[in-house]
Design a protein around this motif. Sequence first.
Motif, PDB file in Angstrom:
ATOM      1  N   TRP A 161     -19.025  14.602  25.293  1.00 50.36           N
ATOM      2  CA  TRP A 161     -18.290  15.638  26.016  1.00 50.36           C
ATOM      3  C   TRP A 161     -18.486  16.967  25.312  1.00 50.36           C
ATOM      4  N   LYS A 162     -18.720  18.013  26.101  1.00 50.77           N
ATOM      5  CA  LYS A 162     -18.893  19.352  25.554  1.00 50.77           C
ATOM      6  C   LYS A 162     -17.772  20.247  26.059  1.00 50.77           C
ATOM      7  N   THR A 165     -16.712  26.984  26.965  1.00 53.50           N
ATOM      8  CA  THR A 165     -16.634  28.163  26.118  1.00 53.50           C
ATOM      9  C   THR A 165     -15.769  29.181  26.831  1.00 53.50           C
ATOM     10  N   GLU A 266     -27.563  14.815  31.123  1.00 50.77           N
ATOM     11  CA  GLU A 266     -26.701  15.984  31.274  1.00 50.77           C
ATOM     12  C   GLU A 266     -26.807  16.571  32.684  1.00 50.77           C
TER      13      GLU A 266
END
Length: 315
Positions: A161-162, A165, A266
């Motif tokens: 998991w990212k 931002t 992804e």
Amino acid sequence: MGFDAELFDPHARAGADPSGDAPLLVVEADGGSRGNPGHAGCGALVRDPKTGAILVEKAEYIGKASNNVAEYSGLVAGLELANEINPASRIHVKMDSKLVVEQMSGRWQIKHADMRTLAARARKIVDPRRVTYEWIPRERNKDADRLSNEAMDAGMAGVPWKPRTPASAAKAPEAAPEPAAPPRAPGRLHHVEVWVADLQAARKSLGWLLERLGFAEKDSWADGVSYSGEGFYLILESGPDVQAAPHERRRPGVNHLAFRAGTRSEVDLLARRAASHGWTLLFPERHPFAGGADHYAAYLENAEGFEVELVADAD
């Protein structure tokens, strides 16, 4: 359901409330399981109660588990985040799980062994006298629900998991010097301007996708918003000069925008998540090789008819 005082609060006979005038942090947490039990994930965030700003957020895939275990795991993650921010803070937990709220408030017994273990872990992270609980309806817990679904998506795709931002973190302070300009190269892309009929709708679909691809919101004004990428930026703009006609990607002009989107896993993950943000997969019968046998990509179209191509890195 009976009251379980000692299990709920091991400090119950230890003296006065230690929180005093400590600052307050708000935790929102959730968890889910696709199959119950099935692929499970949890999400949690810490919010500033004065501004409503999200200070930190976390999503975690926990393998095969039940909804209740996932929800308790979200609580544990949220308490850990708040404790890292300020070990002396008071914490107000908001969850849409009636079970977790009632059990952790001490009004219902905790009978399931896995949940007893997680509840005990939660009480060890933070003194229970510093924590209060509130049940909220699911529609008011959308951010934590989003995180738990992101965790499940990532886990099922086999990728980490990212976190997002935040735009505020991506902006440089006003007093900071301007970064050095890239070397001049004739023909290098400077920016792209996309005119849209409905700016808010475009931000929800195109803007969401741009942020997941690493762009950060740079500036906004009444009729537009710009997103800063690596070496160029992209503008979404509406206003009185935009003609009152639907977008049609097959007319002469630019057909679609294509972005590098990471590995094949992804690309797959982002394409699945995009379905919840107004995007539909194009050419499904030929996906993911609609662009050719050696070209792995997802072609997406939003409700306004804009097309975006997410291209996987070459193996």
